[in-house]
Design a protein around this motif. Structure first.
Motif, PDB file in Angstrom:
ATOM      1  N   VAL A   1      53.159  62.285  14.224  1.00 58.72           N
ATOM      2  CA  VAL A   1      52.484  63.590  14.265  1.00 58.72           C
ATOM      3  C   VAL A   1      53.030  64.436  15.411  1.00 58.72           C
ATOM      4  CG1 VAL A   1      50.274  64.752  14.597  1.00 58.72           C
ATOM      5  CG2 VAL A   1      50.393  62.698  13.180  1.00 58.72           C
ATOM      6  N   ILE A   7      56.467  65.952  14.586  1.00 59.60           N
ATOM      7  CA  ILE A   7      56.409  67.047  13.606  1.00 59.60           C
ATOM      8  C   ILE A   7      55.806  68.309  14.211  1.00 59.60           C
ATOM      9  CG2 ILE A   7      55.376  67.794  11.426  1.00 59.60           C
ATOM     10  CD1 ILE A   7      55.567  64.831  10.516  1.00 59.60           C
ATOM     11  N   ILE A   8      54.645  68.177  14.884  1.00 55.94           N
ATOM     12  CA  ILE A   8      53.980  69.396  15.375  1.00 55.94           C
ATOM     13  C   ILE A   8      54.721  70.015  16.558  1.00 55.94           C
ATOM     14  CG2 ILE A   8      51.722  68.625  14.554  1.00 55.94           C
ATOM     15  CD1 ILE A   8      50.940  68.071  17.436  1.00 55.94           C
ATOM     16  N   SER A   9      55.393  69.201  17.374  1.00 59.10           N
ATOM     17  CA  SER A   9      56.141  69.767  18.501  1.00 59.10           C
ATOM     18  C   SER A   9      57.305  70.606  17.993  1.00 59.10           C
ATOM     19  CB  SER A   9      56.633  68.669  19.440  1.00 59.10           C
ATOM     20  OG  SER A   9      57.480  67.761  18.767  1.00 59.10           O
ATOM     21  N   LEU A  21      57.515  72.085  14.922  1.00 59.08           N
ATOM     22  CA  LEU A  21      56.988  73.259  14.226  1.00 59.08           C
ATOM     23  C   LEU A  21      56.434  74.296  15.200  1.00 59.08           C
ATOM     24  CD1 LEU A  21      55.171  71.593  11.174  1.00 59.08           C
ATOM     25  CD2 LEU A  21      57.383  72.760  11.198  1.00 59.08           C
ATOM     26  N   LEU A  22      55.714  73.838  16.232  1.00 61.61           N
ATOM     27  CA  LEU A  22      55.122  74.782  17.185  1.00 61.61           C
ATOM     28  C   LEU A  22      56.176  75.428  18.071  1.00 61.61           C
ATOM     29  CD1 LEU A  22      51.849  72.900  18.203  1.00 61.61           C
ATOM     30  CD2 LEU A  22      52.072  74.966  16.812  1.00 61.61           C
ATOM     31  N   TRP A  62      47.289  65.425  23.745  1.00 59.88           N
ATOM     32  CA  TRP A  62      47.383  66.359  22.620  1.00 59.88           C
ATOM     33  C   TRP A  62      47.395  67.813  23.083  1.00 59.88           C
ATOM     34  CZ3 TRP A  62      49.155  64.676  18.327  1.00 59.88           C
ATOM     35  CH2 TRP A  62      48.880  63.382  17.896  1.00 59.88           C
ATOM     36  N   ILE A 116      50.475  70.445  22.021  1.00 61.24           N
ATOM     37  CA  ILE A 116      50.202  71.660  21.235  1.00 61.24           C
ATOM     38  C   ILE A 116      50.518  72.920  22.032  1.00 61.24           C
ATOM     39  CG2 ILE A 116      48.382  73.011  20.125  1.00 61.24           C
ATOM     40  CD1 ILE A 116      47.043  70.283  19.422  1.00 61.24           C
TER      41      ILE A 116
END
Length: 409
Positions: free
Chosen positions: A21, A24-26, A28-29, A313, A317
């Motif tokens: 996770v 992926i989020i690092s 995309l962000l 987290w 984010i």
């Protein structure tokens, strides 16, 4: 991102769900941060996107002050290099070439060379290696290319460029580090492409990759006493560039899923002056997850790993989004500076620091870019106009009291 499914499948006993996770989020962000800042900047400020104009502009010639500044920096750098060699005495690169040392002995020599950075010349060597020599070599390449062909001026600057290039390569390769030499060569190729306005074809890209990997291949062969196959060499490079950094990130995620966060102790300046010093977390992770007969092992991780280690987290984010915003800020700032050998060097250096984000914190890379910007500040300050004019000749006219100067001078 690409090797993450492989790493995920290989380590079922670690906190691999969190790891996947975070990867992926690092990503995309960070991309979202770049897009948001770019959109907001042009919408709110009313400025136009100058990227194409800047990239296609002619490069401004160096002034007398620029040339003197380059020569002073070069002399300073050579003095620091000589002092470092004298203090080091044993050079790991020469030991590797001799073929008389085992991989463990070469590893120990490399660690000893790194420990020498605790000497009085530590800061000098660090700045020269990471900032000054890359700046000089790129600027001198641009200066040499812009000089008139077959002129005495071109011969002189060509000699100075070759001197800077040799010193830069030598300093980057002393400790058998593979990435600094490869990234330096990529920087010079990118500067040449930008200067010549060449399109990046598959053939040219293949040549750049082949030449840039030549030193890493040589080091791998020498530390293995030339007993490793070609397949083994390129497998090692693949693992080092992709699987390895991803595996280290998983180690950080797993460790801080079971331990308290560092709450900013990996941030270079904040940790030193406000948090009572930093924590050598790279050594802790290296010993716990990878083991080594060398106690000073350090497992550097990509920027999502440091964000997770510091704030969990929340860090991943907010930090990934902020990283994207700052990356775009750097790029847009460069486009509003005059296109000179120094700003070309800044542009290329900023790109190269992105390569290091797989094994360095974003804060460290951002500080390096700011330091590089400060290093070229004299060149920007002593130009009468900061925002680029329609034609490069305008700068020459203003900077020389109305006298037009040959752009190849």
């Amino acid at each position: 991102l690409l090797p993450s499914p492989w790493v995920y499948a290989d380590h079922p006993n670690l906190h691999r769900d969190n790891y996947l996770v975070i990867v992926i989020i690092s990503l995309l962000l960070t991309m979202l941060g770049c897009i948001l800042y770019s959109s907001l900047f042009f919408t709110l400020s009313g400025f136009k996107n100058k990227s194409k104009k800047w990239l296609n502009q002619e490069t401004i010639t160096m002034s007398i002050i620029d040339k003197c500044y380059v020569l002073v920096l070069l002399i300073f750098s050579i003095v620091i290099l000589i002092a470092y060699i004298r203090e080091l005495r044993v050079l790991p690169i020469l030991q590797a070439i001799s073929g008389q040392y085992t991989s463990l002995e070469l590893g120990q020599s490399r660690e000893d060379a790194f420990k020498l950075f605790e000497s009085p010349i530590k800061k000098g060597v660090g700045y020269v290696s990471a900032l000054i020599f890359p700046l000089l070599t790129t600027v001198l390449l641009v200066k040499t290319e812009k000089s008139r062909k077959k002129s005495r001026n071109k011969k002189i600057w060509s000699f100075i460029f070759i001197l800077s290039f040799i010193c830069n390569i030598f300093l980057a390769s002393i400790t058998l580090e593979k990435s600094p030499v490869a990234i330096l060569l990529i920087q010079l190729f990118l500067a040449w492409l930008l200067l010549k306005k060449e399109k990046l074809s598959i053939r040219l890209l293949s040549m750049i990759i082949s030449i840039s990997l030549s030193f890493p291949v040589f080091v791998i062969f020498t530390v293995n006493s030339f007993k490793i196959s070609i397949y083994g060499v390129f497998y090692f490079i693949f693992v080092r560039l992709s699987y390895g950094p991803s595996k280290v990130l998983l180690a950080y995620v797993d460790y801080f899923s079971n331990n308290e966060y560092l709450w900013g102790k990996t941030l270079p300046i904040i940790a030193k002056y406000f948090l009572g010093g930093d924590v050598w977390i790279e050594n802790i992770i290296g010993l716990k997850y990878f083991g080594s007969r060398i106690e000073s092992i350090h497992a550097n991780v990509g920027y999502p790993g440091y964000l997770w280690a510091d704030f969990g987290w929340m860090g991943v984010i907010i930090g990934a989004l902020l990283a994207g915003l700052l990356l775009q800020l750097i790029q847009l700032t460069i486009y509003y500076l005059p296109k000179s050998p120094f700003t070309i060097a800044l542009y290329i250096f900023a790109i190269s620091r992105c390569f290091y984000l797989t094994s360095a914190s974003f804060a460290t890379s951002f500080i390096y870019i700011l330091q590089f910007l400060l290093l070229i500040l004299p060149s920007i300050i002593f130009r009468p106009v900061i925002f680029p004019a329609t034609k490069p000749e305008t700068f020459n006219k203003i900077g020389n009291s109305g006298r037009k100067v040959n752009s190849n001078s």
